[in-house]
Design a protein around this motif. Structure first.
Motif, PDB file in Angstrom:
ATOM      1  N   ASP A  65       0.807  -1.228   0.000  1.00 32.92           N
ATOM      2  CA  ASP A  65       0.000   0.000   0.000  1.00 32.92           C
ATOM      3  C   ASP A  65       0.841   1.279   0.000  1.00 32.92           C
ATOM      4  N   LEU A  66       2.093   1.194  -0.400  1.00 32.05           N
ATOM      5  CA  LEU A  66       2.960   2.359  -0.532  1.00 32.05           C
ATOM      6  C   LEU A  66       3.305   2.556  -1.998  1.00 32.05           C
ATOM      7  N   GLN A  67       3.384   3.809  -2.423  1.00 41.49           N
ATOM      8  CA  GLN A  67       3.709   4.147  -3.806  1.00 41.49           C
ATOM      9  C   GLN A  67       5.195   4.483  -3.923  1.00 41.49           C
ATOM     10  N   TYR A  68       5.827   3.974  -4.966  1.00 41.53           N
ATOM     11  CA  TYR A  68       7.242   4.234  -5.235  1.00 41.53           C
ATOM     12  C   TYR A  68       7.412   4.611  -6.697  1.00 41.53           C
ATOM     13  N   ASP A  69       8.472   5.354  -6.999  1.00 42.11           N
ATOM     14  CA  ASP A  69       8.974   5.480  -8.361  1.00 42.11           C
ATOM     15  C   ASP A  69      10.106   4.469  -8.435  1.00 42.11           C
ATOM     16  N   VAL A  70      10.032   3.568  -9.406  1.00 38.77           N
ATOM     17  CA  VAL A  70      11.022   2.490  -9.464  1.00 38.77           C
ATOM     18  C   VAL A  70      11.634   2.363 -10.845  1.00 38.77           C
ATOM     19  N   TYR A  71      12.802   1.748 -10.858  1.00 41.76           N
ATOM     20  CA  TYR A  71      13.388   1.263 -12.093  1.00 41.76           C
ATOM     21  C   TYR A  71      13.084  -0.224 -12.162  1.00 41.76           C
ATOM     22  N   HIS A  72      12.659  -0.668 -13.327  1.00 45.87           N
ATOM     23  CA  HIS A  72      12.358  -2.074 -13.573  1.00 45.87           C
ATOM     24  C   HIS A  72      13.502  -2.621 -14.416  1.00 45.87           C
ATOM     25  N   GLU A  87      13.845 -10.674 -12.593  1.00 47.70           N
ATOM     26  CA  GLU A  87      13.428  -9.287 -12.730  1.00 47.70           C
ATOM     27  C   GLU A  87      13.519  -8.629 -11.368  1.00 47.70           C
ATOM     28  N   PHE A  88      13.665  -7.311 -11.369  1.00 45.07           N
ATOM     29  CA  PHE A  88      13.723  -6.590 -10.107  1.00 45.07           C
ATOM     30  C   PHE A  88      13.083  -5.215 -10.240  1.00 45.07           C
ATOM     31  N   TYR A  89      12.683  -4.689  -9.081  1.00 42.82           N
ATOM     32  CA  TYR A  89      12.185  -3.325  -8.968  1.00 42.82           C
ATOM     33  C   TYR A  89      12.993  -2.646  -7.873  1.00 42.82           C
ATOM     34  N   GLY A  95      17.592   3.657  -4.244  1.00 43.63           N
ATOM     35  CA  GLY A  95      18.353   2.508  -4.697  1.00 43.63           C
ATOM     36  C   GLY A  95      18.048   1.238  -3.921  1.00 43.63           C
ATOM     37  N   THR A  96      16.994   1.260  -3.114  1.00 43.09           N
ATOM     38  CA  THR A  96      16.612   0.092  -2.318  1.00 43.09           C
ATOM     39  C   THR A  96      15.919  -0.937  -3.198  1.00 43.09           C
ATOM     40  N   LEU A  97      16.373  -2.172  -3.111  1.00 47.14           N
ATOM     41  CA  LEU A  97      15.755  -3.272  -3.841  1.00 47.14           C
ATOM     42  C   LEU A  97      14.412  -3.576  -3.182  1.00 47.14           C
ATOM     43  N   LEU A  98      13.320  -3.387  -3.924  1.00 51.50           N
ATOM     44  CA  LEU A  98      11.985  -3.607  -3.376  1.00 51.50           C
ATOM     45  C   LEU A  98      11.471  -5.006  -3.658  1.00 51.50           C
ATOM     46  N   GLU A  99      11.859  -5.544  -4.816  1.00 47.48           N
ATOM     47  CA  GLU A  99      11.370  -6.867  -5.177  1.00 47.48           C
ATOM     48  C   GLU A  99      12.289  -7.477  -6.230  1.00 47.48           C
TER      49      GLU A  99
END
Length: 105
Positions: A65-72, A87-89, A95-99
């Motif tokens: 439930d949090l919004q991020y701007d990410v690089y895929h 794959e990663f986000y 620069g935190t690895l979210l997934e």
């Protein structure tokens, strides 16, 4: 009296400028090339990396439930004679690895 007013105005202008600069720096994204290099370096500590990619423009991403701007992006590891794509986000600001997960074939 005019000298005191000038000093006060200068101090206020400095403080406002400092605050605006801090806000601007917080809004800036990390460079995608730097983010990809960081992921590769971390991954190469345990695996042989045979390829990688990253989208150059950040995209919106929601997690917990949090919004991020990410690089895929993605990375391919070579282990036991197999190439396994992941794959990663990554948060585009910190620069935190979210997934990170194995890519679906």
């Amino acid at each position: 009296m005019k000298k005191n007013n000038t000093i006060i105005i200068a101090c206020i202008a400095f403080i406002i400028g400092y605050i605006l600069r801090q806000q601007q720096e917080e809004k800036q994204h990390l460079k995608p090339e730097k983010v990809l290099k960081s992921v590769k370096e971390r991954f190469q500590r345990k695996y042989e990396v045979s390829g990688s990619w990253i989208y150059m423009k950040p995209e919106p991403f929601e997690k917990n439930d949090l919004q991020y701007d990410v690089y895929h992006g993605g990375i391919t590891k070579h282990t036991n004679g197999e190439y396994i794509p992941y794959e990663f986000y990554i948060d585009a600001h910190t620069g935190t690895l979210l997934e990170m997960f194995p890519q679906h074939k």
